[in-house]
Write a protein that holds these residues in place. Structure first.
Motif, PDB file in Angstrom:
ATOM      1  N   ALA A 227       0.582  -1.427   0.070  1.00 15.37           N
ATOM      2  CA  ALA A 227       0.127   0.493   0.190  1.00 15.37           C
ATOM      3  C   ALA A 227       1.019   1.230   0.013  1.00 15.37           C
ATOM      4  CB  ALA A 227      -0.836   0.370   1.257  1.00 15.37           C
ATOM      5  N   ASN A 228       1.266   2.028  -0.809  1.00 15.31           N
ATOM      6  CA  ASN A 228       1.913   3.252  -1.191  1.00 15.31           C
ATOM      7  C   ASN A 228       0.892   4.477  -0.804  1.00 15.31           C
ATOM      8  OD1 ASN A 228       0.148   4.242  -3.704  1.00 15.31           O
ATOM      9  ND2 ASN A 228       1.724   2.998  -4.780  1.00 15.31           N
ATOM     10  N   ARG A 229       1.268   5.598  -0.567  1.00 16.53           N
ATOM     11  CA  ARG A 229       0.933   7.309  -0.071  1.00 16.53           C
ATOM     12  C   ARG A 229      -0.172   6.608   0.787  1.00 16.53           C
ATOM     13  NH1 ARG A 229       0.212  11.109  -3.483  1.00 16.53           N
ATOM     14  NH2 ARG A 229      -1.796  11.616  -3.095  1.00 16.53           N
ATOM     15  N   PRO A 230       0.053   6.032   2.288  1.00 14.95           N
ATOM     16  CA  PRO A 230      -0.747   5.878   3.486  1.00 14.95           C
ATOM     17  C   PRO A 230      -0.777   6.640   3.755  1.00 14.95           C
ATOM     18  CG  PRO A 230       1.887   5.752   3.881  1.00 14.95           C
ATOM     19  CD  PRO A 230       1.445   5.361   2.274  1.00 14.95           C
ATOM     20  N   PHE A 231      -0.556   8.323   3.496  1.00 11.61           N
ATOM     21  CA  PHE A 231      -0.894   9.275   4.596  1.00 11.61           C
ATOM     22  C   PHE A 231      -0.991  10.838   2.909  1.00 11.61           C
ATOM     23  CE2 PHE A 231       2.847   7.881   7.727  1.00 11.61           C
ATOM     24  CZ  PHE A 231       1.990   7.206   7.928  1.00 11.61           C
ATOM     25  N   GLN A 232      -1.364   9.937   1.854  1.00 14.26           N
ATOM     26  CA  GLN A 232      -1.984  11.057   0.814  1.00 14.26           C
ATOM     27  C   GLN A 232      -0.225  12.086   0.518  1.00 14.26           C
ATOM     28  OE1 GLN A 232      -5.369  12.959   1.050  1.00 14.26           O
ATOM     29  NE2 GLN A 232      -6.759  10.893   0.001  1.00 14.26           N
ATOM     30  N   GLN A 233       0.832  11.544   0.627  1.00 12.15           N
ATOM     31  CA  GLN A 233       1.842  11.948   0.976  1.00 12.15           C
ATOM     32  C   GLN A 233       1.564  13.962   1.798  1.00 12.15           C
ATOM     33  OE1 GLN A 233       3.301  13.667  -3.103  1.00 12.15           O
ATOM     34  NE2 GLN A 233       4.603  14.661  -2.358  1.00 12.15           N
ATOM     35  N   LYS A 234       1.299  13.510   3.222  1.00  5.95           N
ATOM     36  CA  LYS A 234       1.158  14.368   4.176  1.00  5.95           C
ATOM     37  C   LYS A 234       0.047  14.966   4.282  1.00  5.95           C
ATOM     38  CE  LYS A 234       5.981  15.583   5.295  1.00  5.95           C
ATOM     39  NZ  LYS A 234       6.823  16.722   5.059  1.00  5.95           N
ATOM     40  N   ARG A 235      -0.953  14.631   3.323  1.00  6.06           N
ATOM     41  CA  ARG A 235      -1.975  15.678   3.134  1.00  6.06           C
ATOM     42  C   ARG A 235      -3.046  14.614   3.915  1.00  6.06           C
ATOM     43  NH1 ARG A 235      -1.741  16.534  -2.511  1.00  6.06           N
ATOM     44  NH2 ARG A 235      -2.651  14.369  -2.909  1.00  6.06           N
ATOM     45  N   LEU A 236      -2.982  14.348   4.238  1.00  3.00           N
ATOM     46  CA  LEU A 236      -4.152  13.124   5.244  1.00  3.00           C
ATOM     47  C   LEU A 236      -3.964  13.206   6.257  1.00  3.00           C
ATOM     48  CD1 LEU A 236      -6.671  11.746   5.358  1.00  3.00           C
ATOM     49  CD2 LEU A 236      -5.571   9.088   5.004  1.00  3.00           C
ATOM     50  N   ILE A 237      -2.952  13.122   6.809  1.00  8.48           N
ATOM     51  CA  ILE A 237      -2.410  13.839   8.572  1.00  8.48           C
ATOM     52  C   ILE A 237      -2.110  14.803   8.961  1.00  8.48           C
ATOM     53  CG2 ILE A 237       0.025  14.163   9.574  1.00  8.48           C
ATOM     54  CD1 ILE A 237      -0.540  11.299   9.549  1.00  8.48           C
ATOM     55  N   ARG A 238      -2.208  15.987   7.560  1.00  3.81           N
ATOM     56  CA  ARG A 238      -2.312  17.674   8.078  1.00  3.81           C
ATOM     57  C   ARG A 238      -3.675  17.962   7.219  1.00  3.81           C
ATOM     58  NH1 ARG A 238       1.241  18.873   3.347  1.00  3.81           N
ATOM     59  NH2 ARG A 238       3.139  18.927   3.855  1.00  3.81           N
ATOM     60  N   ARG A 239      -4.174  16.979   7.060  1.00  2.14           N
ATOM     61  CA  ARG A 239      -6.284  17.116   7.195  1.00  2.14           C
ATOM     62  C   ARG A 239      -6.658  17.061   8.429  1.00  2.14           C
ATOM     63  NH1 ARG A 239     -10.173  13.900   4.060  1.00  2.14           N
ATOM     64  NH2 ARG A 239     -11.577  13.129   5.132  1.00  2.14           N
ATOM     65  N   LEU A 240      -6.032  15.324   9.470  1.00  2.00           N
ATOM     66  CA  LEU A 240      -7.011  15.162  10.357  1.00  2.00           C
ATOM     67  C   LEU A 240      -5.960  15.859  11.796  1.00  2.00           C
ATOM     68  CD1 LEU A 240      -6.607  11.752   9.684  1.00  2.00           C
ATOM     69  CD2 LEU A 240      -8.680  13.587   9.494  1.00  2.00           C
ATOM     70  N   GLU A 241      -4.674  16.493  11.338  1.00  4.06           N
ATOM     71  CA  GLU A 241      -4.077  17.352  12.606  1.00  4.06           C
ATOM     72  C   GLU A 241      -5.154  18.150  13.570  1.00  4.06           C
ATOM     73  OE1 GLU A 241       1.086  17.531  11.478  1.00  4.06           O
ATOM     74  OE2 GLU A 241      -0.803  19.423  11.103  1.00  4.06           O
ATOM     75  N   GLY A 242      -5.314  18.281  14.656  1.00  4.97           N
ATOM     76  CA  GLY A 242      -5.741  19.097  15.531  1.00  4.97           C
ATOM     77  C   GLY A 242      -6.935  18.416  15.849  1.00  4.97           C
ATOM     78  N   LYS A 243      -7.397  17.558  15.179  1.00 11.48           N
ATOM     79  CA  LYS A 243      -9.132  16.886  15.300  1.00 11.48           C
ATOM     80  C   LYS A 243      -8.518  16.019  16.220  1.00 11.48           C
ATOM     81  CE  LYS A 243     -10.984  18.005  11.169  1.00 11.48           C
ATOM     82  NZ  LYS A 243      -9.875  18.526  10.341  1.00 11.48           N
ATOM     83  N   PRO A 244      -9.616  15.061  17.050  1.00  7.47           N
ATOM     84  CA  PRO A 244      -8.690  14.454  18.136  1.00  7.47           C
ATOM     85  C   PRO A 244      -9.198  12.545  17.846  1.00  7.47           C
ATOM     86  CG  PRO A 244     -11.387  15.124  17.960  1.00  7.47           C
ATOM     87  CD  PRO A 244     -11.111  16.037  17.133  1.00  7.47           C
ATOM     88  N   LEU A 245      -7.969  12.153  18.369  1.00  3.24           N
ATOM     89  CA  LEU A 245      -8.793  10.903  18.102  1.00  3.24           C
ATOM     90  C   LEU A 245      -9.776   9.868  18.711  1.00  3.24           C
ATOM     91  CD1 LEU A 245      -5.090   9.798  18.331  1.00  3.24           C
ATOM     92  CD2 LEU A 245      -6.136   8.968  16.636  1.00  3.24           C
ATOM     93  N   PRO A 246     -10.780   8.947  18.284  1.00  5.08           N
ATOM     94  CA  PRO A 246     -11.205   9.278  18.914  1.00  5.08           C
ATOM     95  C   PRO A 246     -11.098   8.107  21.022  1.00  5.08           C
ATOM     96  CG  PRO A 246     -11.267   7.207  17.305  1.00  5.08           C
ATOM     97  CD  PRO A 246     -10.016   8.923  17.380  1.00  5.08           C
ATOM     98  N   ASP A 247     -11.598   7.377  22.104  1.00  6.90           N
ATOM     99  CA  ASP A 247     -11.384   7.333  22.986  1.00  6.90           C
ATOM    100  C   ASP A 247     -11.305   6.105  22.691  1.00  6.90           C
ATOM    101  OD1 ASP A 247     -12.234   9.702  24.457  1.00  6.90           O
ATOM    102  OD2 ASP A 247     -13.778   9.827  24.363  1.00  6.90           O
TER     103      ASP A 247
END
Lengths: 311, 221
Positions: A227-247
């Protein structure tokens, strides 16, 4: 590299048979838990166990001959191997990445540890063997573990070259790649018809098109999936940054979004490994930690995808 | 690459901003102390454009031709091409520009500058002055420090912008347009790269092309 000698000794033959027997006793893609180690999954073609998280090299290892950045990449590789990682993936398309990997392998004396995955990337198949030889010199290895046709480029001719190399013992596994969810219809046809050990495609918690047909087909045909681009070349991480992980992420052992995403990817039973790329040692460790127990089951995977979808 | 038109621009960028910045740091380290000499040559270029004679203009064309050849070899081929395989296809364009400067600047009457102080002349001089004296400071403004400065005659952007300054005001017009094409293409390419790496840094090369084309259109034939 986990290289194999051309002439087998009796011990190696017995070892290989045991590995095959172990592989046959397991479902084609079952995750294998080894205490203290990261999880592995067996390559369907040979039963060889590969860690669920590998290391990509797109952009991150393209550093030219800059001594400072070469040392930084070597540190990333050192952390990767120290954490139990094996598969490193590159391509002649990735600038100086192959030479950077070769530099790191030489510095770390890690040729025996790496599972070396590279690609052939040319629209002129006659140039394929020379390109592969140049790549091999850059890596500084006697041979590759896996060679893939990059982005389906001239795939019929290039794959024929790779299959001939496999038959001659010049490479262990062959495969084909795509990314960004492109040309899935063509890829499905290739998976049905061609003799492949691996397919590499984009799959993550939001790019899930492959789940519909390609992943089940790969599993059915005994083809490993990278599986390549697991983080969409950081875009996905940036999109989720600042949002809470579920408990309930803590129950999964996911302390970060990167681990949450990686656990989703590698818990799909058809996926052999994900190959996130990074320039940071702490991120390598974080990524490898995602390949430890526990992994989500099918119900939890649906919950993970729904949660991210709602964000 | 299949279906290349469906990729986003950032999908095609194959190196990081850190690697790009380090290119200039290493380039400057390798060439030191060529930077003061290059600045002196750049100052001489600006003086000639202020007070041109036919002989001085030929000298400027020769200097620029040498600089295009040098940057093509020392920067593009030696440093940039290893991290960006597309640069191999740019190097012949730099050689073409060097050849054009030699051919047009080397022959009697090939290049001339209008007398007086027209708008095109002012804009052309402004571009050359910016390229030599101000462009290296953009590295400081962007937090990269002087070690990563892009210096006229040693790095492609200031060289292209200075050449745009010359091309914007020379006569005959067809020679000016001919000299403008490659530097403008490079500046557009550079602006596209910089916009993906570091937004604000893309503006100087982009504006330089717009100013040069506007000045060229205003220039007397």
């Amino acid at each position: 590299m986990a290289s194999e000698p051309h002439a087998l000794t009796r011990r190696q033959l017995l070892g290989g048979l045991l590995a095959l027997a172990a592989g046959a006793a397991l479902p084609p893609c079952s995750a294998v838990a080894e205490p203290g180690d990261i999880l592995t999954r067996r390559v369907p073609a040979t039963g060889e166990a590969l860690p669920l998280v590998g290391l990509g090299s797109w952009i991150t290892f393209n550093v030219g001959d800059d001594p400072l950045l070469l040392a930084s990449c070597t540190a990333v590789m050192a952390a990767f191997f120290a954490g139990g990682g094996r598969m490193i993936d590159s391509s002649p398309m990735y600038g100086s990445s192959q030479a950077t990997i070769g530099h790191g392998l030489a510095e770390l004396d890690a040729a025996e540890r790496v599972y070396a995955a590279d690609k052939v990337w040319t629209s002129r198949p006659a140039e394929g063997p020379a390109q592969i030889e140049a790549s091999r010199r850059d890596w500084g290895l006697p041979r590759f573990d896996l060679l893939q046709v990059h982005n389906l480029l001239a795939w019929e001719e290039n794959l024929a070259t790779l299959q001939a190399m496999r038959a001659a013992g010049e490479v262990r596994h062959v495969g084909i790649t795509t990314s960004h969810g492109r040309r899935h219809a063509a890829l499905e046809r290739i998976l049905r018809e061609a003799d492949l050990d691996f397919v590499q495609l984009t799959y993550n918690i939001v790019d899930r098109e492959a789940e519909r047909r390609l992943l089940p087909l790969a599993r059915e045909r005994g083809i490993g999936v990278i599986a390549n681009r697991p983080f969409q070349q950081k875009r996905l991480i940036r999109r989720l940054e600042g949002k809470p992980l579920p408990d309930w992420a803590a129950e999964l052992g996911a302390a970060t979004w990167a681990q949450f995403i990686l656990k989703f990817i590698v818990s799909h039973p058809a996926v052999s490994c994900a190959i996130p790329a990074t320039t940071r040692v702490d991120h390598v460790r974080e990524n490898l930690a995602a390949a430890r127990e526990p992994l989500p089951d099918a119900a939890l995977r649906r919950r993970m995808a729904d949660y991210v979808h709602r964000l | 690459m299949s279906a290349w038109w469906s990729y986003r621009p950032e999908d095609l960028l194959m190196f990081s901003s850190r690697v790009y910045e380090r290119l200039f740091v290493l380039h400057n380290q390798a060439l030191w102390p060529a930077q003061p000499l290059a600045l002196a040559l750049g100052a001489g270029l600006c003086l000639v454009l202020l007070r041109p004679t036919a002989g001085r203009l030929r000298l400027v064309a020769l200097l620029l031709a040498a600089a295009w050849g040098f940057v093509a070899w020392a920067f593009l081929w030696q440093r940039y091409a290893p991290i960006n395989w597309g640069i191999r296809y740019v190097v012949p364009l730099f050689a073409l520009q060097a050849g054009l400067l030699l051919v047009l600047g080397g022959r009697r009457g090939g290049l001339a500058l209008p007398s007086g102080s027209g708008a095109s002349r002012g804009l052309g001089l402004g571009l050359a002055g910016y390229a030599v004296f101000l462009h290296p400071l953009t590295a400081v403004a962007l937090g990269r420090g002087l070690a990563g400065a892009e210096v006229f005659a040693l790095a492609p952007d200031p060289l292209a912008i200075a050449t745009l300054g010359l091309a914007a005001m020379v006569r005959p017009a067809r020679h000016g347009w001919a000299l403008l094409v490659v530097p403008a293409l490079w500046c557009l390419f550079s602006a596209a790269t910089l916009s993906l790496l570091d937004g604000p840094a893309a503006w100087p090369p982009l504006l330089a092309v717009a100013i040069a084309v506007a000045a060229r259109l205003m220039a007397p034939g």
